[in-house]
Design a protein around this motif. Structure first.
Motif, PDB file in Angstrom:
ATOM      1  N   ARG A 152       0.807  -1.294   0.022  1.00 15.83           N
ATOM      2  CA  ARG A 152      -0.010   0.037   0.048  1.00 15.83           C
ATOM      3  C   ARG A 152       0.921   1.390   0.005  1.00 15.83           C
ATOM      4  NH1 ARG A 152      -3.276  -0.996   3.626  1.00 15.83           N
ATOM      5  NH2 ARG A 152      -5.065  -1.849   2.479  1.00 15.83           N
ATOM      6  N   GLU A 153       1.904   1.437   0.832  1.00 16.84           N
ATOM      7  CA  GLU A 153       2.881   2.561   0.980  1.00 16.84           C
ATOM      8  C   GLU A 153       3.938   2.428   0.212  1.00 16.84           C
ATOM      9  OE1 GLU A 153       3.046   3.766   5.011  1.00 16.84           O
ATOM     10  OE2 GLU A 153       0.723   4.102   5.189  1.00 16.84           O
ATOM     11  N   GLN A 154       4.135   1.420  -0.615  1.00 16.35           N
ATOM     12  CA  GLN A 154       5.409   1.099  -1.274  1.00 16.35           C
ATOM     13  C   GLN A 154       5.634   1.771  -2.683  1.00 16.35           C
ATOM     14  OE1 GLN A 154       7.884   0.057   0.155  1.00 16.35           O
ATOM     15  NE2 GLN A 154       6.889  -1.237   1.745  1.00 16.35           N
ATOM     16  N   PRO A 155       6.668   2.182  -3.124  1.00 17.54           N
ATOM     17  CA  PRO A 155       6.962   2.817  -4.629  1.00 17.54           C
ATOM     18  C   PRO A 155       6.431   1.871  -5.721  1.00 17.54           C
ATOM     19  CG  PRO A 155       9.056   2.531  -3.665  1.00 17.54           C
ATOM     20  CD  PRO A 155       7.854   2.287  -2.695  1.00 17.54           C
ATOM     21  N   PHE A 156       6.118   0.693  -5.307  1.00 21.09           N
ATOM     22  CA  PHE A 156       5.923  -0.134  -6.495  1.00 21.09           C
ATOM     23  C   PHE A 156       4.417  -1.098  -6.141  1.00 21.09           C
ATOM     24  CE2 PHE A 156       9.612  -1.266  -3.787  1.00 21.09           C
ATOM     25  CZ  PHE A 156       8.951  -2.319  -2.924  1.00 21.09           C
ATOM     26  N   SER A 157       4.153  -1.466  -7.195  1.00 22.50           N
ATOM     27  CA  SER A 157       2.893  -2.486  -7.018  1.00 22.50           C
ATOM     28  C   SER A 157       3.250  -4.007  -7.616  1.00 22.50           C
ATOM     29  CB  SER A 157       1.850  -1.910  -7.837  1.00 22.50           C
ATOM     30  OG  SER A 157       0.573  -2.743  -7.894  1.00 22.50           O
ATOM     31  N   TYR A 158       2.015  -4.839  -7.742  1.00 19.60           N
ATOM     32  CA  TYR A 158       2.383  -6.230  -8.041  1.00 19.60           C
ATOM     33  C   TYR A 158       1.330  -6.664  -9.216  1.00 19.60           C
ATOM     34  CZ  TYR A 158      -1.354  -7.602  -5.171  1.00 19.60           C
ATOM     35  OH  TYR A 158      -2.698  -7.636  -4.474  1.00 19.60           O
ATOM     36  N   ASP A 159       1.781  -7.693  -9.772  1.00 24.53           N
ATOM     37  CA  ASP A 159       0.843  -8.268 -10.842  1.00 24.53           C
ATOM     38  C   ASP A 159       0.956  -9.758 -10.634  1.00 24.53           C
ATOM     39  OD1 ASP A 159      -0.581  -6.212 -12.141  1.00 24.53           O
ATOM     40  OD2 ASP A 159       1.508  -5.761 -13.126  1.00 24.53           O
ATOM     41  N   ILE A 160      -0.338 -10.696 -10.894  1.00 24.44           N
ATOM     42  CA  ILE A 160      -0.112 -11.995 -10.649  1.00 24.44           C
ATOM     43  C   ILE A 160      -0.413 -12.536 -11.981  1.00 24.44           C
ATOM     44  CG2 ILE A 160      -1.385 -14.072  -9.523  1.00 24.44           C
ATOM     45  CD1 ILE A 160      -1.997 -12.132  -7.176  1.00 24.44           C
ATOM     46  N   VAL A 161       0.666 -13.392 -12.342  1.00 27.98           N
ATOM     47  CA  VAL A 161       0.670 -14.254 -13.597  1.00 27.98           C
ATOM     48  C   VAL A 161       0.822 -15.661 -13.286  1.00 27.98           C
ATOM     49  CG1 VAL A 161       1.514 -14.462 -15.731  1.00 27.98           C
ATOM     50  CG2 VAL A 161       1.684 -12.394 -14.764  1.00 27.98           C
ATOM     51  N   ASP A 162      -0.392 -16.322 -13.382  1.00 28.69           N
ATOM     52  CA  ASP A 162      -0.616 -17.815 -12.876  1.00 28.69           C
ATOM     53  C   ASP A 162      -0.040 -17.935 -11.658  1.00 28.69           C
ATOM     54  OD1 ASP A 162      -0.882 -20.499 -13.402  1.00 28.69           O
ATOM     55  OD2 ASP A 162       0.744 -20.733 -14.216  1.00 28.69           O
ATOM     56  N   LYS A 163       1.172 -18.497 -11.354  1.00 35.38           N
ATOM     57  CA  LYS A 163       1.471 -18.628  -9.939  1.00 35.38           C
ATOM     58  C   LYS A 163       2.808 -17.716  -9.606  1.00 35.38           C
ATOM     59  CE  LYS A 163      -1.329 -21.759  -8.307  1.00 35.38           C
ATOM     60  NZ  LYS A 163      -2.012 -21.741  -6.943  1.00 35.38           N
ATOM     61  N   THR A 164       3.007 -16.648 -10.481  1.00 38.79           N
ATOM     62  CA  THR A 164       3.946 -15.926 -10.068  1.00 38.79           C
ATOM     63  C   THR A 164       3.431 -14.701  -9.799  1.00 38.79           C
ATOM     64  OG1 THR A 164       5.424 -17.114 -11.772  1.00 38.79           O
ATOM     65  CG2 THR A 164       6.143 -14.943 -11.292  1.00 38.79           C
ATOM     66  N   ILE A 165       4.202 -14.012  -8.815  1.00 41.27           N
ATOM     67  CA  ILE A 165       3.605 -12.538  -8.294  1.00 41.27           C
ATOM     68  C   ILE A 165       4.770 -11.665  -8.793  1.00 41.27           C
ATOM     69  CG2 ILE A 165       3.134 -11.058  -6.337  1.00 41.27           C
ATOM     70  CD1 ILE A 165       2.177 -13.501  -4.896  1.00 41.27           C
ATOM     71  N   VAL A 166       4.366 -10.896  -9.878  1.00 43.77           N
ATOM     72  CA  VAL A 166       5.750  -9.972 -10.485  1.00 43.77           C
ATOM     73  C   VAL A 166       5.433  -8.671  -9.806  1.00 43.77           C
ATOM     74  CG1 VAL A 166       6.378  -8.946 -12.500  1.00 43.77           C
ATOM     75  CG2 VAL A 166       5.226 -11.207 -12.601  1.00 43.77           C
ATOM     76  N   VAL A 167       6.810  -8.108  -9.204  1.00 49.05           N
ATOM     77  CA  VAL A 167       6.788  -6.841  -8.802  1.00 49.05           C
ATOM     78  C   VAL A 167       7.038  -5.987  -9.737  1.00 49.05           C
ATOM     79  CG1 VAL A 167       7.839  -5.482  -6.786  1.00 49.05           C
ATOM     80  CG2 VAL A 167       7.343  -8.080  -6.316  1.00 49.05           C
ATOM     81  N   ARG A 168       6.468  -4.840  -9.752  1.00 51.77           N
ATOM     82  CA  ARG A 168       6.799  -3.681 -10.945  1.00 51.77           C
ATOM     83  C   ARG A 168       6.745  -2.270 -10.272  1.00 51.77           C
ATOM     84  NH1 ARG A 168       1.924  -1.185 -11.928  1.00 51.77           N
ATOM     85  NH2 ARG A 168      -0.052  -2.475 -11.662  1.00 51.77           N
ATOM     86  N   GLU A 169       7.350  -1.525 -10.817  1.00 54.85           N
ATOM     87  CA  GLU A 169       7.292  -0.195 -10.625  1.00 54.85           C
ATOM     88  C   GLU A 169       5.763   0.561 -10.465  1.00 54.85           C
ATOM     89  OE1 GLU A 169       9.739   4.019 -11.239  1.00 54.85           O
ATOM     90  OE2 GLU A 169      10.266   2.250 -12.573  1.00 54.85           O
ATOM     91  N   ARG A 170       5.399   1.183  -9.671  1.00 53.68           N
ATOM     92  CA  ARG A 170       4.031   1.740  -9.592  1.00 53.68           C
ATOM     93  C   ARG A 170       4.191   2.973 -10.489  1.00 53.68           C
ATOM     94  NH1 ARG A 170       0.092   1.577  -5.827  1.00 53.68           N
ATOM     95  NH2 ARG A 170       1.631   0.757  -4.183  1.00 53.68           N
ATOM     96  N   VAL A 171       2.812   2.736 -11.395  1.00 52.61           N
ATOM     97  CA  VAL A 171       2.775   3.783 -12.628  1.00 52.61           C
ATOM     98  C   VAL A 171       1.645   4.831 -11.762  1.00 52.61           C
ATOM     99  CG1 VAL A 171       1.745   4.279 -14.794  1.00 52.61           C
ATOM    100  CG2 VAL A 171       2.719   2.167 -14.176  1.00 52.61           C
ATOM    101  N   PRO A 172       2.327   6.280 -11.703  1.00 53.03           N
ATOM    102  CA  PRO A 172       1.685   7.293 -10.876  1.00 53.03           C
ATOM    103  C   PRO A 172       0.101   7.356 -11.717  1.00 53.03           C
ATOM    104  CG  PRO A 172       3.267   8.061 -12.315  1.00 53.03           C
ATOM    105  CD  PRO A 172       3.587   6.597 -12.163  1.00 53.03           C
ATOM    106  N   GLU A 173      -0.719   7.562 -11.342  1.00 50.98           N
ATOM    107  CA  GLU A 173      -2.174   7.921 -11.709  1.00 50.98           C
ATOM    108  C   GLU A 173      -1.919   9.417 -12.642  1.00 50.98           C
ATOM    109  OE1 GLU A 173      -5.170   8.097  -8.984  1.00 50.98           O
ATOM    110  OE2 GLU A 173      -5.058   6.079  -8.391  1.00 50.98           O
ATOM    111  N   LYS A 174      -2.532   9.287 -13.620  1.00 46.24           N
ATOM    112  CA  LYS A 174      -2.574  10.497 -14.426  1.00 46.24           C
ATOM    113  C   LYS A 174      -3.450  11.502 -14.272  1.00 46.24           C
ATOM    114  CE  LYS A 174      -0.490   8.122 -18.679  1.00 46.24           C
ATOM    115  NZ  LYS A 174      -0.600   7.621 -19.954  1.00 46.24           N
ATOM    116  N   THR A 175      -3.102  12.626 -13.914  1.00 48.72           N
ATOM    117  CA  THR A 175      -3.934  13.682 -13.466  1.00 48.72           C
ATOM    118  C   THR A 175      -3.875  15.012 -14.538  1.00 48.72           C
ATOM    119  OG1 THR A 175      -2.311  14.650 -11.770  1.00 48.72           O
ATOM    120  CG2 THR A 175      -3.973  12.993 -10.973  1.00 48.72           C
TER     121      THR A 175
END
Length: 614
Positions: free
Chosen positions: A102-125
């Motif tokens: 929640r308070e980290q500069p990155f997020s995650y995606d789940i692909v099958d049985k793998t949790i991929v940590v990726r850089e958080r894309v800031p919301e476009k304003t």
């Protein structure tokens, strides 16, 4: 119900092909049911986490032990994260991940049985711009007079460093302001300037070919002819083109200056050899270098001893009719170099030219950080069933300790300095040109360089209307420091060692001696050397002297007839000193060698030329 239906179908159709098809359908159906169950239970897995001020890697490890999921991430990304304190019992995996990220500069995606940590894309304003961007894109197309697109044409905003080139279809796009002036140029065509308007409509720019003056003189094998009388294939490169860009030598300056001529530097060492191919490769086993003729004197090698500022013009003779005088020596083409001389009626002029430029590595390799390097080798040890090479204490020390950037220790920004002084002048009978120059180039590898010092004299005197004498002499001293750039085995050469040396180790021990990398880490390649040893303890220096001198008499006994008697000497004297100091870290017992070579070439040419217009 489904099982009964399947039995009915199986017993009603007894053909072997039909049975095989039905078995395949049954297998696919069972797999589908299994996949649905896995999908239903995937995020139904619960985990228990209890950590205090811990890095996320520890949380990932706890989740992997309690679930079927694995994490995929970049350590350099996780280093930007915050340590967390988190305590939860038997909570669903998705909720745990959302809380941890929640308070980290990155997020995650789940692909099958793998949790991929990726850089958080800031919301476009949307933020309203405070002022309108004054630049706008301009597009256009550059063609020749026949409408054919010109690929590689230069498009530059006048008075700035902003520019681009046309693509294979002659199209270009450039950001500029209204009222900016575009300068469009292409080899063999006249440059054109175009003022931009406020409307960015597509531009169509047509360049006209550069037409040489009919009376312009071109140097060929037998002397000078006017361009309008020229029948062979000859390209001319003038001094302003040779000195337009910084280059190590006059041969390298020919790159891109003439059609059908390919110039390639054989290696990246300062003052390295340059290969020239005129109209492609003519021989598989024989030589393909053209013949170089300096002020009428054939030279046996590349004329890299000449200063660029001393060149008046270069003519490249390509076809058989142009090189006929030189026979088989000119089979690969002839490059005729004419040095500067004074002109009749010219007042004495003193010209000083100086330039300074900088070389740098375009892009360094992105290598592992110290902690990534240590964890990678621990992973290798785990896969090999061995104890970790780095303990937890060592990992903590490496994480907070310094890193060794071996690329910065081996490579550097290297300057090039070129200075030339010329004194020239003449009257009705005597023309002269005297020059002295120094070209200094440091290599991007430490302890490598190329230095060239030269002096030149060119004197032409009319004794009478019948007799003329001309003398040319060039003296050059070249010194080079080389580093072995040959490829080695798994870190045994300077460049592979630079890339493979551990970033966790420093090059020197506390007593100032060189660190033996394979002793500190016996699990790495036993061929890896400390690259600083090669840089500082091995020396390879070359000293070369070049002398090119020729004297010629021209006699014009009758109108239209000229007889030229000339003789010249080419002398080279080279010495190479190679030293390897005694160095325990590389088991070097020391070595020294001296190699010398001398070469002298004498040439006499007698040419009679009769030209008469009837």
């Amino acid at each position: 119900m489904r099982l009964n239906f399947i039995r009915k179908v199986l017993y009603c159709h007894r053909g072997p092909a039909t049975k095989t098809l039905l078995v395949m359908k049954l297998t696919a159906f069972i797999l589908l049911i299994t996949a649905m169950q896995v999908s239903a239970n995937g995020f139904g897995q619960n985990v228990t986490i209890s950590v205090k001020n811990a890095p996320l890697t520890k949380v990932f490890s706890l989740i992997e032990k309690q679930t079927d999921y694995v994490f995929f991430f970049d350590y350099s990304l996780l280093e930007k994260g915050k340590k967390i304190t988190y305590r939860v019992s038997n909570l669903q995996l998705r909720a745990v991940l959302d809380s941890c990220f929640r308070e980290q500069p990155f997020s995650y995606d789940i692909v099958d049985k793998t949790i991929v940590v990726r850089e958080r894309v800031p919301e476009k304003t949307y933020v309203a711009p405070k002022e309108t961007n004054r630049f706008q894109p301009y597009t256009g197309k550059v063609t020749g007079p026949d409408g054919i697109a010109l690929s590689g044409a230069s498009v530059v905003v006048k008075g700035s460093s902003k520019g681009t080139q046309t693509d294979e279809n002659g199209n270009f796009t450039i950001d500029a302001e209204p009222k900016d002036v575009l300068v469009i140029s292409f080899i063999g065509h006249l440059a054109k300037e175009f003022t931009l308007g406020s409307n960015a409509v597509p531009l169509v720019i047509r360049l006209e070919p550069e037409v040489a003056t009919a009376d312009e003189v071109v140097i060929v094998a037998y002397g000078q002819v006017r361009k309008k009388d020229l029948t062979g294939s000859v390209s001319q490169v003038k001094s302003k083109d040779i000195n337009a860009l910084p280059s190590t030598n006059v041969v390298q300056a020919l790159s891109g200056r003439s059609t059908g001529v390919q110039v390639q530097q054989n290696n990246g060492t300062p003052g390295g050899p340059v290969s020239v191919r005129i109209r492609g490769v003519n021989s598989i086993l024989g030589g393909n270098e053209p013949l170089y003729v300096v002020d009428g004197f054939p030279y046996s090698s590349n004329p890299t001893f000449l200063q660029n500022a001393d060149i008046e013009s270069i003519e490249i003779l390509k076809d058989a009719s142009s090189i006929a005088m030189y026979g088989s020596r000119g089979a690969n083409g002839v490059v005729m170099i004419t040095t500067r001389t004074g002109k009749k009626g010219e007042r004495s002029n003193v010209t000083f030219e100086s330039s300074y430029s900088m070389q740098q590595v375009t892009k360094k390799m992105k290598l592992l950080s110290p902690i990534q390097y240590a964890e990678l080798y621990n992973e290798q040890a785990k896969n090999d069933g061995l104890a970790p090479y780095f303990t937890q204490g060592a990992l903590d020390s490496i994480r907070n300790g310094p890193a060794t950037d071996w690329q910065s220790l081996v490579l550097r920004n290297a300057p090039i300095s070129n200075n030339n002084l010329t004194i020239s002048g003449g009257n009705e009978k005597t023309r002269f040109s005297l020059s002295a120059g120094a070209f200094l180039q440091d290599g991007i590898v430490h302890n490598s360089d190329f230095k060239r010092y030269s002096m030149r004299a060119n004197v032409n005197h009319d004794i009478s209307k019948v007799f003329n004498v001309a003398y040319n002499a060039t003296l050059t001293r070249i010194t080079r420091k080389l580093q072995n750039s040959e490829r080695g085995n798994r870190g045994s050469d300077i460049f592979s060692a630079m890339l493979m040396a551990p970033p966790t180790l420093s090059p020197y021990l506390q007593d100032g001696s060189y660190r033996r990398l394979t002793t500190a880490y016996p699990f790495i390649s036993n061929a890896i050397i400390n690259p600083m040893v090669n840089l500082n303890e091995n020396s390879n220096q070359i000293k070369a002297d070049r002398i090119l001198s020729n004297l010629g008499f021209t006699i014009k006994p009758v109108d239209g007839l000229s007889i030229r008697i000339s003789g010249g000497i080419e002398s080279s004297n080279d010495r190479t000193d190679a030293y390897n100091n005694i160095e325990p870290s590389t088991n070097s017992v020391g070595a020294a060698s001296i190699a010398t070579s001398q070469f002298t070439n004498l040439l006499n040419e007698n040419i009679a030329n009769y030209a008469k217009t009837f």
